[in-house]
Structures are given as structure tokens and as C-alpha cells.
Design a protein around this motif. Sequence first.
Motif, PDB file in Angstrom:
ATOM      1  N   ASP A 140       1.488   6.719  -6.659  1.00 60.35           N
ATOM      2  CA  ASP A 140       0.350   7.571  -6.966  1.00 60.35           C
ATOM      3  C   ASP A 140       0.685   9.053  -6.794  1.00 60.35           C
ATOM      4  O   ASP A 140       0.306   9.894  -7.627  1.00 60.35           O
ATOM      5  CB  ASP A 140      -0.858   7.224  -6.082  1.00 60.35           C
ATOM      6  N   THR A 185       2.421   1.794  -3.367  1.00 61.01           N
ATOM      7  CA  THR A 185       1.389   2.261  -4.299  1.00 61.01           C
ATOM      8  C   THR A 185       1.077   3.730  -4.063  1.00 61.01           C
ATOM      9  O   THR A 185       0.948   4.512  -5.017  1.00 61.01           O
ATOM     10  CB  THR A 185       0.119   1.399  -4.174  1.00 61.01           C
ATOM     11  N   GLU A 186       0.960   4.126  -2.799  1.00 60.99           N
ATOM     12  CA  GLU A 186       0.694   5.528  -2.487  1.00 60.99           C
ATOM     13  C   GLU A 186       1.841   6.427  -2.954  1.00 60.99           C
ATOM     14  O   GLU A 186       1.598   7.520  -3.478  1.00 60.99           O
ATOM     15  CB  GLU A 186       0.458   5.706  -0.986  1.00 60.99           C
ATOM     16  N   ARG A 242       0.837  -1.200   0.000  1.00 59.98           N
ATOM     17  CA  ARG A 242       0.000   0.000   0.000  1.00 59.98           C
ATOM     18  C   ARG A 242       0.870   1.249   0.000  1.00 59.98           C
ATOM     19  O   ARG A 242       0.628   2.200  -0.740  1.00 59.98           O
ATOM     20  CB  ARG A 242      -0.921   0.001   1.221  1.00 59.98           C
ATOM     21  N   ASP A 243       1.924   1.238   0.819  1.00 59.14           N
ATOM     22  CA  ASP A 243       2.818   2.390   0.922  1.00 59.14           C
ATOM     23  C   ASP A 243       3.528   2.657  -0.403  1.00 59.14           C
ATOM     24  O   ASP A 243       3.644   3.799  -0.837  1.00 59.14           O
ATOM     25  CB  ASP A 243       3.843   2.170   2.032  1.00 59.14           C
TER      26      ASP A 243
END
Length: 192
Positions: A183, A179-180, A176-177
Motif C-alpha cells: 500500500d 499489504t501495508e 498485514r505487514d
Amino acid sequence: MTQERALKTRASLLAVAATEFAVHSYAAASISKILDDSACTKGAMYFHFTSKQQLAGAVCDVAAEVYSAIAVRWCPATGMDPLDAITGLVDDAAQAFVAEVAVRAETRLGFEPEFRDRNPLRAWEAAALDLAKRAVESSLLREGFTAEKFVRVLSVSLVGNRLLALSSGLPATIRRDYTESLDMVLAAAGKP
């Protein structure tokens, strides 16, 4: 020592040393603990590695192989949107960080003076740069946001994620980190 036994001994030493370096850093890593945990003798270790530094360098080489395999998988990703390929490159790197202790060890070893020049991420960064150049050529990035700047900002962000993950005991949020981070870089670099 038979060839098969020698390969198993070397693999065991590398795996245990990677864990020791990932958890304790190079300076604090204990050769005695590595030998105890791998059930190898000091003689067996010195048959394969002449020093602790050479053992740590071999761990970095394992991480480089992991990153190289990821780079080969995503670049050249002909026919694929280069930003989609970068997303795959980043996601695979996050998965490798969780799955491969040598990749976690490389993160910590990379800050040691003895290993700063090794850069196990070289192939991964080259693939990311190639894909980012394709994104620029396809007008997918904002004018003035170069491929080099894109990869530099992304790489620094991912290093920060890896360091935070190591300091907090490898949270399950690393994908998630990553991906963030991607992004955010894409939002900054993307066309308005």
C-alpha cells in the motif's frame, strides 16, 4: 535404499534442515541436530548431500520452487489489472512465508556469504517487474516512477518484513505487514 525411501529421507532432511536454518542461520545450524530431528543417519545424509552447504543450497532450491509457482500463478495475468495481480503476488508470498519453512530459511540464508548469489526470489521478482511494466504502460504509476524502481522499493520493504518476522518469532501479522508495504509503495508510485 529404495527409491521411495530415498525420496522420503531426502524430504525429511530438507524439512528439518530448513527449520534449523530458519531458526539458527547457516553458521549456527547443527548437522547433528538435523540428523537427530530427521531420524536419518549421517550416511543417508551424505548419500543425498555432500556437505552442509549443499543441503542449505537444496533448501534454497525448494524456496525458489515456491516463489516460481507463485510467479506462474500471477504472471502473465492477462486481462487482469496489473496492480491487482501484484497484490496477489505479494499476498501469496506472505502466505508462503508462513506456510513454507524453506521460504523462511531462504530469508536467513540469503544473508550468508555462501548463498548471496542464489536469489530464490528471481522468478517472483521477474513476475513483479513484468506486472509493474504493464502498470507503467497502462499509465497506472506516476510519471518517473519506473517499474524497476517500483519492484526494488517493494522488494526491499518485503525483505525487511521477513527479517522482522523471523526475529520476532513469526508473527501472525506478516500478511498485514506485506499489504501495508505494498500500500505504501502504491501510494508513492500511484498517480496523484
